[in-house]
Design a protein around this motif. Sequence first.
Motif, PDB file in Angstrom:
ATOM      1  N   THR A  34       0.847  -1.191   0.000  1.00 17.56           N
ATOM      2  CA  THR A  34       0.000   0.000   0.000  1.00 17.56           C
ATOM      3  C   THR A  34       0.880   1.238   0.000  1.00 17.56           C
ATOM      4  O   THR A  34       2.104   1.155  -0.031  1.00 17.56           O
ATOM      5  CB  THR A  34      -0.946   0.005   1.231  1.00 17.56           C
ATOM      6  OG1 THR A  34      -1.894   1.049   1.076  1.00 17.56           O
ATOM      7  CG2 THR A  34      -0.174   0.207   2.505  1.00 17.56           C
ATOM      8  N   VAL A  78      -2.964   7.208   5.399  1.00 14.53           N
ATOM      9  CA  VAL A  78      -3.014   6.228   4.308  1.00 14.53           C
ATOM     10  C   VAL A  78      -3.482   6.918   3.037  1.00 14.53           C
ATOM     11  O   VAL A  78      -4.516   7.580   3.025  1.00 14.53           O
ATOM     12  CB  VAL A  78      -3.967   5.066   4.660  1.00 14.53           C
ATOM     13  CG1 VAL A  78      -3.982   4.038   3.534  1.00 14.53           C
ATOM     14  CG2 VAL A  78      -3.550   4.419   5.973  1.00 14.53           C
ATOM     15  N   PHE A 134       1.413   4.848   2.220  1.00 12.48           N
ATOM     16  CA  PHE A 134       1.041   5.522   3.456  1.00 12.48           C
ATOM     17  C   PHE A 134       2.237   6.306   3.983  1.00 12.48           C
ATOM     18  O   PHE A 134       3.377   6.137   3.517  1.00 12.48           O
ATOM     19  CB  PHE A 134       0.585   4.507   4.514  1.00 12.48           C
ATOM     20  CG  PHE A 134       1.684   3.576   4.969  1.00 12.48           C
ATOM     21  CD1 PHE A 134       2.331   3.767   6.176  1.00 12.48           C
ATOM     22  CD2 PHE A 134       2.065   2.497   4.178  1.00 12.48           C
ATOM     23  CE1 PHE A 134       3.343   2.910   6.593  1.00 12.48           C
ATOM     24  CE2 PHE A 134       3.072   1.642   4.580  1.00 12.48           C
ATOM     25  CZ  PHE A 134       3.705   1.850   5.787  1.00 12.48           C
TER      26      PHE A 134
END
Length: 426
Positions: free
Chosen positions: A270, A290, A272
């Motif tokens: 991800t 995030v 972030f």
Amino acid sequence: MIERFHGELLNFLTRRVGNRDLAADLTQESFARVYSVAGARPVMEPRALLYTTARNLLTDHHRRSTVRGTAAFGPVDPECDEHAGPDTHQPEVILDGRQRLQRLEQTLAALPPRAREAFVLAKIDGLSRVEVAQAMGVSVRTVESHLEVAMRACAQALPGRASSRRHAITSMLAVGSLACLGGWAGWAHWRAQPLYQQAFSTRRGQQQRLTLPDGSHLRLDTATQIEVAFHRGHRNVRLLQGQAFFEVAPDSARPFHVRADAVQVTVVGTRFSVRLTPEVPGRAGVEVAVEHGRVRVAAGDGVAAAWQPLLLEAEQRAVFDTAGRLRSVKRLPPGGAAPWRERLLSVDNRPLAQALAELERHAPQGIASIDPAVAGLRLSGTFDPHDATSTRRLLTAALPLRLVPGPTGVHLEPAQRPPAPAPQKK
């Protein structure tokens, strides 16, 4: 390090040797050796080094006891009583133990990575189910599922009835034969060695882009320090200060952990950011934002503040206090996870003193002092911290204050000072 790991290591060694006094001596010697190493070079994974040192001491002690012809280790579990005593040191028993250990090691090497990690943490490191779940970033139920897969595979690798196979695994993982103990120490030592280890830092006013060996990308903000250590089962980053933006390459077999003070963030893949700036007033705790995907935020190892792990979604930011307690979770505007990447700082209704402290992190603003009468004025706007002249001009346009030149810089004072009170007539 002693405060964090002493009780844990003492209990671990007590379970292995069945004698708390002996375990206390081995614990003290383990810390002494680790501190001697730490004095020569930085230790990235103190817990792993501590446990590896303790296992090596166990191996040495068992060898000395074997040479003396004594059984130094008491039974760890009532199930292991029949394996204690001089017969365990007969050559045919040792050979059988080596063969069993070799089969177990081959079986562990063939396990799914997450099942192997859970097995090693629970059966070798001696962690509880809850501790294993926290270390792996999964639920206790998932840990139990991984352990069932691992134990079933190990049981099938050993001959005999199902009950005796499980009994043999327990015995070998406790104190067993000399070959078994040395083999597990070697396995744990091999597992604890980092595949990649590096420290990075930026100066005041500098930003840096990094590409890690797994393909993950990092961007470090000004005055930031991090430590990176990649292992076979997990990837670790420790944020010592500053803030960093992470674009994590997906790898379901190796979770990506970021530790900042009392908070640990766990992801698979991800984007972030994590911030730790204790020197900035009003922003001394950890902040996690995030941009894409989801992250799991939990209390780090040894943190006294107890709270349930938190799942953050895209465009959310969580703020924690200096003790690791959750203060707030807020929605972010698109692109708001790390606006500092554009080298512009946006301030939203913050006290002037706090806003200037944030600007000073990036570059000197030439401000020598702030009058208390204006320090609490609320400021909003977008500023270039590297253009101090423009910043000071914008301050006077946005707030009722004036710049008073001085020998060490300008002083921020109210635009109009109240007249001094007239002396009272007697």
